[in-house]
Design a protein around this motif. Structure first.
Motif, PDB file in Angstrom:
ATOM      1  N   GLU A 144      10.003   6.982   5.283  1.00 48.68           N
ATOM      2  CA  GLU A 144      10.202   7.843   6.452  1.00 48.68           C
ATOM      3  C   GLU A 144      11.177   7.229   7.452  1.00 48.68           C
ATOM      4  O   GLU A 144      11.963   7.934   8.079  1.00 48.68           O
ATOM      5  N   ASP A 190       5.298   4.757   2.145  1.00 47.60           N
ATOM      6  CA  ASP A 190       5.623   6.043   2.770  1.00 47.60           C
ATOM      7  C   ASP A 190       6.293   5.844   4.127  1.00 47.60           C
ATOM      8  O   ASP A 190       7.280   6.504   4.455  1.00 47.60           O
ATOM      9  N   LYS A 191       5.764   4.934   4.934  1.00 45.94           N
ATOM     10  CA  LYS A 191       6.334   4.679   6.260  1.00 45.94           C
ATOM     11  C   LYS A 191       7.747   4.112   6.149  1.00 45.94           C
ATOM     12  O   LYS A 191       8.631   4.484   6.923  1.00 45.94           O
ATOM     13  N   GLU A 226       0.850  -1.184   0.000  1.00 49.23           N
ATOM     14  CA  GLU A 226       0.000   0.000   0.000  1.00 49.23           C
ATOM     15  C   GLU A 226       0.890   1.240   0.000  1.00 49.23           C
ATOM     16  O   GLU A 226       2.009   1.217   0.526  1.00 49.23           O
ATOM     17  N   LEU A 227       0.393   2.335  -0.571  1.00 52.55           N
ATOM     18  CA  LEU A 227       1.132   3.595  -0.610  1.00 52.55           C
ATOM     19  C   LEU A 227       1.540   4.041   0.792  1.00 52.55           C
ATOM     20  O   LEU A 227       2.675   4.489   1.006  1.00 52.55           O
ATOM     21  N   GLU A 228       0.640   3.900   1.752  1.00 55.73           N
ATOM     22  CA  GLU A 228       0.935   4.308   3.128  1.00 55.73           C
ATOM     23  C   GLU A 228       2.095   3.502   3.706  1.00 55.73           C
ATOM     24  O   GLU A 228       2.931   4.028   4.440  1.00 55.73           O
ATOM     25  N   THR A 229       2.153   2.223   3.385  1.00 59.82           N
ATOM     26  CA  THR A 229       3.237   1.359   3.867  1.00 59.82           C
ATOM     27  C   THR A 229       4.564   1.792   3.268  1.00 59.82           C
ATOM     28  O   THR A 229       5.571   1.896   3.973  1.00 59.82           O
TER      29      THR A 229
END
Length: 94
Positions: A56, A52-53, A47-50
């Protein structure tokens, strides 16, 4: 600064960013060496959120050309990252 000048400056900055992104996409297509975050999502199925994390946390290596907000990735580094932590299967399990 007048509002009109400020608006023109914002539009100019956005056009520069748009041009820069377009240039990197062209290079990526021609050389198939540069990836954008969307390419990593497509390649990994994460997932995009994963993604991104992971970026980061410094797990996925990336670059920001000329201090822009744009993040680009070297395909070879992403492939190397994907193939870290190899697990060998015991021959007795076969």
């Amino acid at each position: 600064m007048k509002k009109e000048n400020f608006d023109n400056e914002i539009v100019s900055s956005l056009e520069l960013i748009k041009h820069t992104i377009s240039s990197f996409q062209k290079v990526a297509i021609v050389n198939n060496e540069i990836m954008l975050i969307e390419d990593i999502v497509a390649l990994t199925g994460l997932e995009l959120e994963t993604v991104d994390k992971l970026i980061e946390k410094g797990i996925i290596p990336y670059y920001t050309p000329n201090g822009l907000q744009l993040k680009i990735f070297k395909k070879a580094e992403i492939i190397n990252w994907l193939f870290t932590n190899k697990h060998n299967q015991s021959i007795t399990n076969i």
